[in-house]
Design an enzyme around this catalytic site. Structure first.
Site, short mmCIF file in Angstrom:
data_model
loop_
_atom_site.label_atom_id
_atom_site.label_comp_id
_atom_site.label_asym_id
_atom_site.label_seq_id
_atom_site.Cartn_x
_atom_site.Cartn_y
_atom_site.Cartn_z
N ASP A 108 38.12 1.33 -19.81
CA ASP A 108 36.79 1.92 -19.64
C ASP A 108 35.69 0.86 -19.72
O ASP A 108 35.96 -0.33 -19.91
CB ASP A 108 36.62 3.01 -20.72
CG ASP A 108 35.52 3.99 -20.38
OD1 ASP A 108 34.99 3.94 -19.26
OD2 ASP A 108 35.17 4.80 -21.26
N GLU A 181 27.31 5.75 -25.28
CA GLU A 181 28.75 5.76 -25.26
C GLU A 181 29.24 4.45 -25.79
O GLU A 181 28.82 3.40 -25.35
CB GLU A 181 29.27 5.98 -23.84
CG GLU A 181 30.75 6.25 -23.78
CD GLU A 181 31.20 6.59 -22.38
OE1 GLU A 181 31.59 7.73 -22.17
OE2 GLU A 181 31.14 5.71 -21.52
N ASN A 286 35.40 10.98 -15.94
CA ASN A 286 35.66 10.58 -17.33
C ASN A 286 35.48 11.76 -18.28
O ASN A 286 34.49 12.48 -18.18
CB ASN A 286 34.68 9.49 -17.75
CG ASN A 286 35.02 8.15 -17.16
OD1 ASN A 286 36.00 8.01 -16.43
ND2 ASN A 286 34.21 7.15 -17.48
ZN LIG Z 1 29.34 4.87 -17.18
#
Ligand SMILES: [Zn+2]
Length: 358
Positions: A108, A181, A286
């Site tokens: 990721d 994130e 995602n």
């Molecule tokens: Zn992203």
């Protein structure tokens, strides 16, 4: 024709990965990519995929990789993140085939300051390639969306050149996906930056295509990382259709969806928004925040319903001498967390249209 007549079960890379993504685009579904941080969460995703008859993506974030290796391990120079992501990938490779489903193995978001992590994983890919003729991972993500576009493209191209000989796919991000994130906070950026322009997509497509067709783009169309209260950012998945049209025009191709798009920051999106995004060429979405919460809910519900059995090793409502081992054994309570996650994973397959495609 079904997916398993196109690609085999187990981790898919290179030509098989391309076949799988084309199949998804053609049949208008997207494959969910679950952030995993342990064998438990990997197993939950694989089990649900098997039962839903869906291909699946497993991805490790920088923090997730470090966690996989152990929180007690020093992450100086990204050591723990590299070791953990590679160990996670090796674990997925060890079990994926047994679940009888195609699995895409991915890493990721990797921002500029985390590039040593990326380099470490690529070194593992190259070592694996020497032995097996394919990379360890199927794909990796570079997120240089905080850098100027030219630099973003330049660094991606540099890495693509190293990845292309292994047929390793690159996922890139352009524009800013709001929210937070894995420690990257984008909460107070300009609204205009939340929507990628068609010219940006074309610039990327043109430069990357000179090297390989194995790349995907995470464009910003008002998506937000993590779940937030609805604010002034509105999701516009139909913008992806405009991007496709623009690139199609530039290429002069008959293909109405030349670009592989990925959907970041989709937590809390409606089924309709997801459907529109998939319609316009999203082949991957995602999912992290929602499965985290589902995992927790599984455990919480178990604790609430078995509270009286979870206060001491011996003694519960059935008697003062009754043992509670079958409640506090991690295999029992972690399994309940997995069940919570499995339920949410099933929902993703359904919403993205990937269920019953094998
Ligand atoms: Zn992203």
């Amino acid at each position: 024709m079904s997916i398993l007549s196109v690609v085999p079960a187990g981790v898919v890379t290179g030509d098989n990965l391309r076949k799988l993504l084309n199949y998804a685009k053609e049949h208008k579904f997207a494959i969910p990519s679950f952030n995993c941080t342990s064998t438990s969460t990997v197993n939950a995703a694989l089990e649900a995929a098997r039962d839903a008859k869906s291909p699946v993506m497993i991805q490790f974030s920088n923090g997730g990789g470090a966690y996989f290796a152990g929180k007690g391990l020093d992450n100086k120079d990204q050591t723990a993140s590299i070791i953990g992501s590679v160990a996670g990938a090796q674990y997925v490779r060890a079990v994926a085939k047994a679940y009888g489903i195609p699995v895409i193995l991915h890493s990721d978001h990797c921002a500029k300051k985390l590039l040593p992590w990326f380099d470490g994983m690529l070194a593992a890919d190259e070592a694996y390639f020497k032995l097996h003729g394919e990379p360890l991972f199927s794909s990796h993500m570079l997120d240089l969306s905080e850098e100027p576009k030219e630099e973003n493209i330049e660094i991606c191209v540099k890495y693509l050149k190293r990845m292309a000989p292994m047929k390793l796919l690159l996922e890139m991000e352009i524009g800013i996906t709001g929210g937070e994130e894995d420690g990257v906070n984008n909460e107070d950026v300009d609204n205009a930056a939340l929507y990628t322009q068609p010219e940006d997509i074309w610039d990327i497509y043109r430069e990357f295509s000179k090297i390989t067709d194995l790349f995907t783009i995470a464009a910003a169309f008002g998506n937000v990382h993590g779940v937030y209260k609805p604010g002034n950012v509105k999701l516009h998945p139909e913008l992806l259709g405009k991007h496709q049209e623009f690139v199609k025009g530039k290429l002069g191709t008959a293909d109405s969806k030349p670009v592989f798009f990925v959907f970041h920051g989709g937590s809390g999106s409606t089924a309709e928004e997801i459907k529109t995004a998939v319609e316009f060429g999203v082949i991957k979405m995602n999912i992290d925040t929602d499965t985290q919460f589902a995992y927790w809910m599984g455990l919480r519900d178990f604790y609430e319903s078995k509270k009286a059995y979870l206060q001491s090793q011996i003694g519960n409502p059935e008697g003062a001498d009754k043992p509670n081992k079958k409640y506090y054994d991690p295999r029992v309570f972690i399994r309940e967390a997995e069940k919570g996650m499995i339920k949410r994973v099933h929902q993703a397959f359904k919403e993205l249209g990937s269920a019953n495609t094998l």
